[in-house]
Every structure is written in structure tokens, then in C-alpha cells.
Design an enzyme around this catalytic site. Structure first.
Site, short mmCIF file in Angstrom:
data_model
loop_
_atom_site.label_atom_id
_atom_site.label_comp_id
_atom_site.label_asym_id
_atom_site.label_seq_id
_atom_site.Cartn_x
_atom_site.Cartn_y
_atom_site.Cartn_z
N CYS A 1 59.75 64.73 28.33
CA CYS A 1 59.46 66.09 28.77
C CYS A 1 58.02 66.42 28.46
CB CYS A 1 60.37 67.11 28.08
SG CYS A 1 62.12 66.93 28.43
N ARG B 1 57.03 73.90 31.76
CA ARG B 1 57.80 72.80 31.19
C ARG B 1 58.38 71.93 32.30
NH1 ARG B 1 62.53 72.31 27.70
NH2 ARG B 1 62.88 70.07 27.52
N ASN C 1 62.66 66.12 23.78
CA ASN C 1 63.28 64.93 23.23
C ASN C 1 62.40 64.28 22.16
OD1 ASN C 1 65.49 63.18 23.14
ND2 ASN C 1 64.57 61.74 24.56
#
Length: 324
Positions: free
Chosen positions: A2, A16, A79
Site C-alpha cells: 500500500c 491512499r 501492511n
């Protein structure tokens, strides 16, 4: 995998990319004020501030991936495998689970300074939402209108870093990303100059040569550098639409394309959705992998004193406008 960014102009825009190989039926979810969150430490928690973000809703519980509150504070979980470490509950500390972390912080904090205050004498615990749902290994980025921080729960405790680049990706830990930026100090948005040697008459032959060496691969470290370079050099635009568009262009520069990156199981690691939150105005914009048209949901268009969640399915079918 991410990437998150804070694009801080007249307003705070938090962007994001969520990069995963499968969807958990995520939705845009608005949590009103004073919503009941029964905490696993035995306490009942009611959020002071309303939230908007993307979450998977399980039994009326919003499991947020990222969200902003009505005061303009934003938080995202990214993550962090093989590094994230959650601990057993500790006496004489405030114990919160990872899935409670975002609504707990955003529900009561209005600034990054307040977040730091709340994280004193604090433990992020290893209690999962359900037996069939193991905890995701995460670290977190939090931003307000003035600054950003990174929160990393590791084996030796909770690490909190000031984040001058307003960017976060995945492994390695944030200290490495800070150090690694030193390798790219010569990058420039200008045409470029001859740094090789004064003995050679080396000349630029096209625009863009100042950014030769900007990494283009999909690794976390490279995406961090690329996002930081584009974010640092992005100008402030004149309109809301232009600023939102700029955020999505930066996110596109670090997006994961289907077929370009495979997981250990041979599945596509791709950008399931990209979002931009105007945290100053409470507007949530998003697009998905299969639908590049932007959609928007406004926090103040619903009754924020109601006792139920508002959930909106993501529009995943491509929206094409045919011109006459």
C-alpha cells in the site's frame, strides 16, 4: 502492499492506494458521533467525532482501512508483515486491539499532538476480531493539517516517528525509509546538469533528465521514494477539483497493475482502490481498479447524530461518458 500520502495545501488531502490480491467487500462507511464500540478490554467506547473512510463492516462493526474524522485528523493502516508485533494485554496500560485502533484514536483526537498524548502508557494487543480472522500485520500513518507521524508496533515496543516526507508504504520499517532517502538527494524536477565529471562535455538532451535514477519498480522502498518525489514537487492548484486530481496522479505513479506483481501464491497484487480524502472538508473521493471515474461522498450530507452506520458500495464497473 500500500501507499499513503498527505498532500498539504490550503486543505489537507490524504491519499491512499490499497494494494491486495482480493477484496473483503470494502465500502465507504460513515460512523456517526457517539457510536458504540464495545472494546475487548471490557469497556464501552463512544466516539466523540464522526468518521468517514473505507471499511469492511462485520456485525455493525466498521473495520476501517483508513478514515478521517470531522476535525480533519486522518489515519491509515498499511501492511507490515514480519515486523508488526502485537502483545498480550498488560496491566496498568490502556489495551487496544489493532482493529479498534483507528476508530479509537480518530474518535477522540483532533490533532497529531493529541494522538501522541493518547499513546503514552499504551499497548496494542494481539486479540483478533474473530477466530477465523487473524490479525493483519500493520503499521499506521496519522496526519493533521500541520504534520504526520508513523506508528509501528514491533517486538521491542511501540515506535512513533515524525514523518517529514508525508509518505508511507510497507516494509522495511520506517527508519530505513528515512535513511534510504539520502540515496536520492540529487533528484530534481529540473532539466538536469552534468554531475558526472568536468572532464566531459555531457549535456542534457531532453526534459526530465534531472529525475534519472528515480526508482520505477513496485517495491515498498521504491514506491516511497517515488511518491515522496512527486509529492514534494507538486504545486498547489487553484481549485478543489485540480487538487484532488493531483493527488490521484501521485497515487497513479505508485499504483500496482494487474499482472505486473504476483504474490507468493501467484495471485495479482493490484491497486483495488485509490482514495483521496479532503480532511478539511470531510469529502471522500475514490476510484477502483476497474472504474477510473471519481466518486465522492460527503461527511456532512448525513445526520451525524444518528445511531446507525452509513455504508456505500464501491462502484466497480467502468463509467464511460460518450461525447456527442
Amino acid at each position: 502492499m500500500c501507499t499513503s500520502i498527505s498532500y498539504r495545501k490550503k486543505d489537507l488531502y490524504f491519499g491512499r492506494n490499497l494494494d491486495l490480491e482480493f477484496s473483503y467487500h470494502e465500502q465507504v462507511v460513515i460512523t456517526p458521533r457517539n457510536y458504540l464500540f464495545p472494546l475487548r478490554n471490557g469497556e464501552d467506547y463512544y466516539n466523540k467525532y464522526a468518521l468517514i473512510g473505507i471499511a469492511t463492516v462485520m456485525g455493525n462493526y466498521p473495520l476501517y482501512y483508513e478514515a478521517a474524522n470531522e476535525k480533519g485528523l486522518v489515519m491509515a493502516g498499511l501492511n507490515f508483515p514480519n515486523n508488526a508485533c502485537y502483545l498480550d494485554p498488560k496491566e496498568n496500560t490502556f489495551n487496544i486491539t489493532p482493529f479498534e485502533f483507528i476508530p479509537w484514536l480518530l474518535g477522540q483526537a483532533d490533532t497529531v499532538a493529541k494522538v501522541k498524548e493518547l499513546l503514552q502508557n499504551f499497548t496494542l494487543t494481539n486479540i483478533s476480531f474473530a477466530k477465523e480472522m487473524p490479525l493483519s500485520p500493520l503499521h499506521f500513518m496519522v496526519s493533521d493539517k500541520t504534520c504526520s507521524i508513523v506508528i509501528e508496533p514491533m517486538e521491542d515496543g511501540l515506535h512513533i516517528y515524525d514523518n517529514p516526507f508525508d509518505v508511507m508504504t510497507n516494509n522495511p520499517p520506517f527508519e530505513y525509509h528515512l535513511w534510504n532517502m539520502n540515496n536520492y538527494m540529487n533528484l530534481t524536477p529540473n532539466v538536469g546538469n552534468n554531475h558526472f565529471s568536468s572532464h566531459y562535455e555531457l549535456k542534457t538532451y531532453c526534459v526530465g533528465m534531472g529525475s534519472i535514477g528515480l526508482p520505477g519498480d513496485a517495491s515498498s522502498a521504491s514506491r516511497f521514494v517515488r511518491a515522496a518525489f512527486h509529492l514534494t514537487n507538486a504545486p498547489e492548484e487553484d481549485t478543489e477539483d485540480a487538487n484532488v486530481t493531483q493527488v490521484f496522479h501521485i497515487l497513479d505513479s505508485v499504483s500496482m497493475l494487474k499482472g505486473s506483481t504476483l504474490t507468493h501464491d501467484g495471485k495479482d497484487d493490484m491497486t483495488l482502490y485509490s482514495c483521496c480524502i479532503n480532511a478539511s472538508k470531510g469529502i471522500f473521493y475514490y476510484k477502483t481498479y476497474n472504474n477510473s471515474q471519481l466518486h465522492a461522498i460527503c461527511l456532512d450530507h448525513v445526520d451525524l447524530n444518528k445511531s446507525t452506520l452509513y455504508a456505500y458500495d464501491l462502484v466497480k464497473i467502468q463509467q464511460i461518458h460518450f461525447q456527442n
